[in-house]
Write an enzyme that holds these catalytic residues in place. Structure first.
Site, PDB file in Angstrom:
ATOM      1  N   GLN A 123     -78.080  41.670  40.864  1.00  0.00           N
ATOM      2  CA  GLN A 123     -79.077  42.064  41.852  1.00  0.00           C
ATOM      3  C   GLN A 123     -80.381  42.469  41.173  1.00  0.00           C
ATOM      4  OE1 GLN A 123     -78.782  41.793  45.175  1.00  0.00           O
ATOM      5  NE2 GLN A 123     -80.798  42.651  45.541  1.00  0.00           N
TER       6      GLN A 123
ATOM      7  N   ASP B 291     -77.592  32.480  42.230  1.00  0.00           N
ATOM      8  CA  ASP B 291     -78.963  32.843  42.596  1.00  0.00           C
ATOM      9  C   ASP B 291     -79.957  31.780  42.137  1.00  0.00           C
ATOM     10  OD1 ASP B 291     -79.544  35.153  44.044  1.00  0.00           O
ATOM     11  OD2 ASP B 291     -79.055  36.460  42.353  1.00  0.00           O
TER      12      ASP B 291
ATOM     13  N   LYS C 222     -74.281  41.815  51.657  1.00  0.00           N
ATOM     14  CA  LYS C 222     -73.757  40.547  51.113  1.00  0.00           C
ATOM     15  C   LYS C 222     -72.232  40.614  50.982  1.00  0.00           C
ATOM     16  CE  LYS C 222     -78.024  39.620  48.489  1.00  0.00           C
ATOM     17  NZ  LYS C 222     -78.695  39.738  47.168  1.00  0.00           N
TER      18      LYS C 222
HETATM   19  N1  GUN Z   1     -83.495  40.932  45.033  1.00  0.00           N
HETATM   20  C1  GUN Z   1     -84.210  40.535  46.111  1.00  0.00           C
HETATM   21  N2  GUN Z   1     -83.780  39.332  46.539  1.00  0.00           N
HETATM   22  C2  GUN Z   1     -82.769  38.964  45.726  1.00  0.00           C
HETATM   23  C3  GUN Z   1     -81.913  37.833  45.662  1.00  0.00           C
HETATM   24  O1  GUN Z   1     -81.992  36.888  46.451  1.00  0.00           O
HETATM   25  N3  GUN Z   1     -80.985  37.838  44.672  1.00  0.00           N
HETATM   26  C4  GUN Z   1     -80.885  38.850  43.794  1.00  0.00           C
HETATM   27  N4  GUN Z   1     -79.966  38.761  42.856  1.00  0.00           N
HETATM   28  N5  GUN Z   1     -81.650  39.913  43.805  1.00  0.00           N
HETATM   29  C5  GUN Z   1     -82.592  39.973  44.775  1.00  0.00           C
END
Ligand code: GUN
Length: 292
Positions: free
Chosen positions: A93, A116, A49
Site C-alpha cells: 500500500q 498493482d 480491499k
Molecule cells: N495508494 C493509493 N492508491 C493505491 C493503489 O491503487 N495501490 C496501492 N498499493 N496503494 C495506493
C-alpha cells in the site's frame, strides 16, 4: 448530465471476477497486503480491499509493519513473499514512509505477483501493449467504467490532469493504446503546465488526478465533456462525526451541470479501483496456473 456511479459498475465487474474464480477451481487466489505504518487512509483502503476479497472468496492476509521498518527489512519480506508458492499476488500500500524509496520496493515485487502494476517490468509491458501486463488498478478501473457505460474514446481528446505513477502515467498509456475504449488523442497536463484551463477545456474526457480538492472548476471544462474525478481528498469538516469529509479534485456542484457524464466522490472511481484489484488478482492466479 448523467451521474456515473461506481457501485453498479464495480458490482458487475466483481460478478465477472467471481465467475472467473469459480471457473479456475482449486485453491482460491491468494493476495497479501503489505502496509507500513498506520496512516488512517491506508488503513481504511486496505480494510475495504480485504472485505471485498473475502466476499469473492479470495484468500487475503495483511502483513502490517511499523513506520520505523528499514528498507532492507521490507525488501527481505517482499522477497520471502515472492518465493512463497502459496502467494499469487502482493500489494504494497502506498504511500510508504519518506525514509523508504518507494520505487525500489515496487520494483522488488515479483512481476508475476505485482497486481498493482507499479513495478518497472509491468510498466514496460504496458508501454508495449502486452495483454499479460498488470495495469494499475485505478486507471484500469477508469477504462472499465468508460467501457461499461459505452462512452466512446476512439479519436477523442482525453486530457489526464496529473502525472503520477499510480494514476496519471498509466491512464495516459492506456487511453493511447490501439484498440477498443482506447485509440484516443491523449494530453497529459499537470500542476506546472502553462495555460492549463485552455488544455483541460479541450477534453472530451477529463481525468482529474491532481490530488487537490476542488481544483477543477466549471471554466476548465467543455460543455458536454465526461469528467472522471480520481481525487480522494480529506478536508476538515467539524460538522461530520469523523471531523472530515472526502472530496474530489473537481468542484462537483459547478462542474456537473456542464457534463454529459461525471463521477461522484465518494462513490465513483474508488470502488472501481478495488474491483480491478480483484480482477488483477484472479488474472495473476490464472497466469501462474497456465505456467506464464
Ligand atoms: N495508494 C493509493 N492508491 C493505491 C493503489 O491503487 N495501490 C496501492 N498499493 N496503494 C495506493
Amino acid at each position: 448530465m448523467k451521474l456515473l456511479e461506481g457501485k453498479p459498475i464495480a458490482a458487475a465487474v466483481l460478478d465477472d471476477v467471481e465467475a472467473d474464480i469459480r471457473r479456475l477451481g482449486g485453491t482460491p487466489p491468494s493476495l497479501v497486503f503489505v502496509r507500513v505504518g498506520e496512516d488512517p487512509a491506508s488503513v481504511s483502503y486496505v480494510e475495504s480491499k480485504r472485505k471485498t476479497a473475502e466476499r469473492l472468496g479470495v484468500n487475503s492476509r495483511l502483513d502490517p509493519f511499523p513506520e520505523s521498518i528499514s528498507e532492507e527489512a521490507l525488501l527481505a519480506h517482499i522477497e520471502a513473499l515472492n518465493q512463497d508458492p502459496a502467494v499469487d499476488a502482493i500489494l504494497v500500500q502506498a504511500p510508504l514512509p519518506a525514509h523508504i524509496e518507494s520505487q525500489r520496493v515496487f520494483n522488488a515485487v515479483d512481476p508475476s505477483k505485482d497486481v498493482d502494476g507499479f513495478g518497472r517490468q509491468n510498466l514496460g509491458r504496458l508501454v508495449q501493449e502486452d495483454p499479460d501486463a498488470f495495469v494499475a488498478c485505478t486507471p484500469l478501473g477508469i477504462q472499465e467504467m468508460i467501457k461499461r457505460a459505452g462512452i466512446p474514446t476512439e479519436g477523442r481528446r482525453v486530457v489526464v490532469l496529473g502525472r503520477s505513477l499510480i494514476v496519471g502515467k498509466p491512464a495516459a498509456l492506456l487511453f493511447m493504446q490501439k484498440g477498443p475504449f482506447a485509440n484516443a488523442t491523449v494530453t497529459v497536463a499537470h500542476s506546472r503546465s502553462a495555460h492549463l484551463p485552455a488544455l483541460t477545456r479541450e477534453a472530451d474526457i477529463l481525468i482529474a488526478a491532481i490530488g487537490r480538492p476542488g481544483y477543477v472548476t466549471a471554466s476548465m471544462v467543455k460543455e458536454g465533456a465526461t469528467v472522471i474525478d480520481v481525487g480522494i481528498n480529506r478536508v476538515e469538516d467539524p460538522s461530520r462525526a469523523r471531523g472530515y469529509r472526502i472530496t474530489g479534485d473537481v468542484l462537483f456542484d459547478e462542474v456537473a451541470p456542464k457534463c454529459d457524464y461525471i463521477t461522484p466522490v465518494p462513490g465513483g472511481v474508488g470502488l472501481m479501483t478495488v474491483a480491478m484489484l480483484m480482477h488483477n488478482t484472479a488474472k495473476a492466479c490464472r497466469l501462474r496456473r497456465s505456467g506464464k
